[in-house]
Design a protein around this motif. Sequence first.
Motif, mmCIF file in Angstrom:
data_model
loop_
_atom_site.group_PDB
_atom_site.id
_atom_site.type_symbol
_atom_site.label_atom_id
_atom_site.label_comp_id
_atom_site.label_asym_id
_atom_site.label_seq_id
_atom_site.Cartn_x
_atom_site.Cartn_y
_atom_site.Cartn_z
ATOM 1 N N THR A 86 6.984 4.850 -0.453
ATOM 2 C CA THR A 86 5.607 5.276 0.649
ATOM 3 C C THR A 86 6.716 6.532 1.331
ATOM 4 O OG1 THR A 86 5.690 3.645 1.341
ATOM 5 C CG2 THR A 86 5.030 3.527 -0.532
ATOM 6 N N GLY A 87 7.337 6.066 2.474
ATOM 7 C CA GLY A 87 7.663 6.655 3.421
ATOM 8 C C GLY A 87 7.601 5.248 4.566
ATOM 9 N N VAL A 88 7.288 4.354 4.048
ATOM 10 C CA VAL A 88 7.490 3.875 4.782
ATOM 11 C C VAL A 88 9.057 2.739 4.058
ATOM 12 C CG1 VAL A 88 6.417 1.021 5.610
ATOM 13 C CG2 VAL A 88 5.411 2.526 5.101
ATOM 14 N N ASP A 89 9.620 1.935 5.394
ATOM 15 C CA ASP A 89 10.828 1.669 4.684
ATOM 16 C C ASP A 89 10.669 0.449 4.329
ATOM 17 O OD1 ASP A 89 14.314 1.646 4.863
ATOM 18 O OD2 ASP A 89 13.848 0.184 6.594
ATOM 19 N N GLY A 90 11.470 0.461 2.642
ATOM 20 C CA GLY A 90 10.922 -0.827 2.347
ATOM 21 C C GLY A 90 10.169 -1.459 1.461
ATOM 22 N N VAL A 91 8.752 -0.258 1.455
ATOM 23 C CA VAL A 91 7.861 0.042 0.549
ATOM 24 C C VAL A 91 7.581 1.066 -0.601
ATOM 25 C CG1 VAL A 91 5.131 0.208 0.661
ATOM 26 C CG2 VAL A 91 6.293 -1.275 2.873
ATOM 27 N N PHE A 92 7.294 0.353 -1.767
ATOM 28 C CA PHE A 92 7.657 1.852 -2.710
ATOM 29 C C PHE A 92 6.281 0.783 -3.753
ATOM 30 C CE2 PHE A 92 11.545 0.547 -1.612
ATOM 31 C CZ PHE A 92 11.956 1.554 -1.843
ATOM 32 N N ALA A 93 5.993 2.365 -4.042
ATOM 33 C CA ALA A 93 4.452 2.187 -5.082
ATOM 34 C C ALA A 93 4.925 3.048 -6.760
ATOM 35 C CB ALA A 93 3.192 3.159 -4.492
ATOM 36 N N CYS A 94 3.677 2.039 -7.259
ATOM 37 C CA CYS A 94 4.522 2.841 -8.882
ATOM 38 C C CYS A 94 3.351 2.369 -9.379
ATOM 39 C CB CYS A 94 5.064 2.246 -9.392
ATOM 40 S SG CYS A 94 4.985 -0.010 -9.715
ATOM 41 N N GLY A 95 2.684 3.003 -11.367
ATOM 42 C CA GLY A 95 1.868 2.881 -11.770
ATOM 43 C C GLY A 95 0.569 3.954 -11.551
ATOM 44 N N ASP A 96 -0.872 3.410 -11.248
ATOM 45 C CA ASP A 96 -2.205 3.447 -11.307
ATOM 46 C C ASP A 96 -2.083 3.898 -10.025
ATOM 47 O OD1 ASP A 96 -2.466 3.578 -14.436
ATOM 48 O OD2 ASP A 96 -3.762 2.293 -13.848
#
Length: 464
Positions: A426-436
Amino acid sequence: MGNPTGFLEVDRLRARYRPVEERVRDWREFEVPAGAEALREQASRCMDCGVPFCHKGCPLGNVIPEWNDLVYKGRWREACEALHATNNFPEFTGRICPAPCEASCVLALSGAPVTIREVERQIVDRGFDEGWITPVIAPHRTGKRVAVVGSGPAGLAAAQELARRGHDVTVFERDSEPGGLLRWGIPDFKLEKSRVARRVAQLEAEGVVFRCGVRVGEDLSASELRAGFDAVCLALGARQPRDLDAPGRALAGVHFAMDYLTLEADRAAGRYDAADKDVLILGGGDTGADCLGTAIREGARSITQWELLPRPPDERRGDNPWPQWPMVYRTSPAHDEGGERDFGVMTVGLEDDGEGRVAGVRAVRVTRGDDGRLTPVEGSEFTVPAQRVLLAMGFVGVEPAPWLAELGVSRTPRGNIAVGEDGVSTGVDGVFACGDARRGASLVVWAIREGRDAARAIDARLSG
């Protein structure tokens, strides 16, 4: 390829369903599995193509020719292992995925692709029956903690992959039970909830902790989420429904489709919504078909399903060649159970029964010009009775969540979580996003794929 002439000798087996008059009286799955020998013959139709386009059609990259060949040779356990090598939950995809792999099958050129979805479903069902599918316990623990927000297919896939890599995973789910739309948005007649519970139990045995009834931003702040975990995976779905902009929208009896289906999923509470009513479903996709099958089982007096766009063609057009997904007219098994479908219909208003409840819906027919615009047909106005109106018109991104901004996560113009070039960061260190949540409302295969991708990226960050 065990039988090089199988595709010439064996016809495609059409999916079999329980009789309509039987299945509409209960909530059990409607699809009937083929026998082992029939399935072996179907697997023999796979040509082991030099360029297997089914791989292109499947976001998971399933090794379809390999497990078709193993089924043909009777090596079911190996087929089960090959299937799980790329797909965490084939019993879900084998039931609710529209099978883009079949649309990309080379045999689809003749209109009779390999029954990939049926073979997949029976491999995994046999795997459970035989006891081959058991928890996979990580040989060592890393001591790293990962939070997964959301327990739909993307969140479950990410959680399982991370737990198997030795990380301590906690899944936060706002609903009372895990599963996301698998549990609350898919009717039992397509996916019995015992299958979801079985996978959740497997994840728990593998070390995943589920905390249900927790709303991030209310019960758990964004700062607490960051402080308590080494990484955060956002898999909260894209459940903001597209609304209807028409006079009378606020009348009682007008519901978003997902709210209605969630109510059905909790029918043990004795709440039924469509019995003895005229039901109108706005939207012609899978969610609308799920509402149709649900309303039939609840005893609706009549059911009508409207689609704004014109009826699709029966066959591919010239600008929609194989192996693209065919934009053609489709029906769901629910459409065989009853109800009426109509295309090219635009809602213009909802009528009040005098007591603040919906009583009918006014509409006009539309045509689509060469420029793609929809134009009302003069003199085509009409009205249908409706005491329940279900809005199944798709989704417009992640639901409003101020805590996402507190995390520093940004949104795309389409309302999804913005990510970088790797597709998950996401551009925030340690934060990810996936799926819908990242790609918008999509297929279960994409959700599982992205959950796996997010887990890989998180593991790389935590473990190298």
